[in-house]
Motif scaffolding. Structure first.
Motif, PDB file in Angstrom:
ATOM      1  N   VAL A  50       0.838  -1.201   0.000  1.00 33.64           N
ATOM      2  CA  VAL A  50       0.000   0.000   0.000  1.00 33.64           C
ATOM      3  C   VAL A  50       0.873   1.251   0.000  1.00 33.64           C
ATOM      4  N   SER A  51       1.923   1.258   0.802  1.00 39.57           N
ATOM      5  CA  SER A  51       2.822   2.402   0.875  1.00 39.57           C
ATOM      6  C   SER A  51       3.467   2.665  -0.479  1.00 39.57           C
ATOM      7  N   GLU A  52       3.911   1.608  -1.128  1.00 40.71           N
ATOM      8  CA  GLU A  52       4.546   1.755  -2.455  1.00 40.71           C
ATOM      9  C   GLU A  52       3.557   2.312  -3.473  1.00 40.71           C
ATOM     10  N   LEU A  53       2.328   1.827  -3.433  1.00 37.60           N
ATOM     11  CA  LEU A  53       1.305   2.307  -4.361  1.00 37.60           C
ATOM     12  C   LEU A  53       0.933   3.762  -4.069  1.00 37.60           C
ATOM     13  N   TYR A  54       0.904   4.132  -2.805  1.00 40.12           N
ATOM     14  CA  TYR A  54       0.618   5.527  -2.442  1.00 40.12           C
ATOM     15  C   TYR A  54       1.653   6.462  -3.055  1.00 40.12           C
ATOM     16  N   TYR A  55       2.925   6.100  -2.923  1.00 41.47           N
ATOM     17  CA  TYR A  55       3.966   6.971  -3.466  1.00 41.47           C
ATOM     18  C   TYR A  55       3.973   6.960  -4.997  1.00 41.47           C
ATOM     19  N   SER A  59       3.602  10.274  -7.266  1.00 45.97           N
ATOM     20  CA  SER A  59       4.535  10.491  -8.365  1.00 45.97           C
ATOM     21  C   SER A  59       3.794  10.669  -9.690  1.00 45.97           C
ATOM     22  N   ALA A  60       2.750   9.855  -9.905  1.00 47.62           N
ATOM     23  CA  ALA A  60       1.959   9.949 -11.140  1.00 47.62           C
ATOM     24  C   ALA A  60       1.260  11.290 -11.230  1.00 47.62           C
ATOM     25  N   ILE A  84      -7.051  16.253 -14.409  1.00 47.03           N
ATOM     26  CA  ILE A  84      -5.926  15.321 -14.388  1.00 47.03           C
ATOM     27  C   ILE A  84      -5.822  14.640 -13.030  1.00 47.03           C
ATOM     28  N   SER A  85      -5.945  15.419 -11.967  1.00 48.09           N
ATOM     29  CA  SER A  85      -5.861  14.858 -10.612  1.00 48.09           C
ATOM     30  C   SER A  85      -6.938  13.811 -10.382  1.00 48.09           C
ATOM     31  N   MET A  86      -8.154  14.101 -10.838  1.00 48.89           N
ATOM     32  CA  MET A  86      -9.264  13.180 -10.595  1.00 48.89           C
ATOM     33  C   MET A  86      -9.133  11.913 -11.428  1.00 48.89           C
TER      34      MET A  86
END
Length: 203
Positions: A50-55, A59-60, A84-86
């Motif tokens: 989860v932490s990796e996906l959050y970062y 980044s995206a 873009i954010s959404m």
């Protein structure tokens, strides 16, 4: 594709489809046709994934935002950046669905998120200030009025996916619908000139 990246992609797919609480490491490993021991070599816990996906989400979003030209009209910039954010949030929607669960379980992520929110607030208040200087947005009539406008926009930005899941069953149109709901918050604060530009953006 490296094994670690395969694990992240499959985890993102499963978290998005079934929910963070429902998915286990064993299930992720099974979906990839690997042993849990092999998965644990790369990620010891689900929280690590989860932490990796959050970062990766952060980044995206940063990458996509950097593609926007700051030379474009500021109201157009605000409109496009929100869209873009959404769209990016929707790709990582399990995080938004279970945001407070994700953050409460990881003090480091919580601290990062809170710091990120301070930065986002500064960015939005700067945009509001520039819109006011350009005569597109009226001056504040109440102390802290635009701080609270940002707060309302931020609350909707963090929670619209849960509303979309409940009220809009089909994926198509979810992002565009709630993007409009979010962006319309600014409309009552625009001047006549600002409203004219706003209407042009919708065409």
């Amino acid at each position: 594709m490296k094994t670690k990246e395969k694990i992240l992609l499959k985890s993102l797919e499963l978290f998005n489809e079934e929910g963070l609480k429902e998915v286990t490491l064993r299930q992720i490993a099974s979906s990839l046709g690997m042993s849990q021991g092999n998965l644990n070599y790369h990620f010891k816990t689900k929280s690590d994934i989860v932490s990796e996906l959050y970062y990766k989400l952060v980044s995206a979003m940063d990458h996509e935002m950097n593609q926007l030209s700051s030379e474009r009209p500021i109201l157009s910039f605000l409109y496009e950046s929100a869209l873009i954010s959404m769209n990016t949030l929707f790709e990582y929607r399990f995080i938004t669905r279970d945001l407070y669960l994700v953050l409460s379980g990881d003090p480091e992520l919580k601290a990062h998120y809170l710091q990120l929110q301070l930065l986002r607030k500064q960015q939005y208040l700067y945009v509001f200030e520039q819109l006011t200087k350009e005569g597109l947005m009226r001056k504040q009539e109440l102390d802290g009025e635009y701080d609270r406008l940002y707060e309302r926009m931020n609350i909707l930005g963090d929670n619209w996916i849960n509303a979309a899941d409940f009220f809009l069953k089909e994926r198509g149109g979810k992002v565009s619908h709630y993007h409009r709901v979010l962006f319309e918050m600014i409309y009552p604060y625009l001047t006549t000139s600002g409203k004219r530009q706003y209407q042009e953006l919708l065409k």
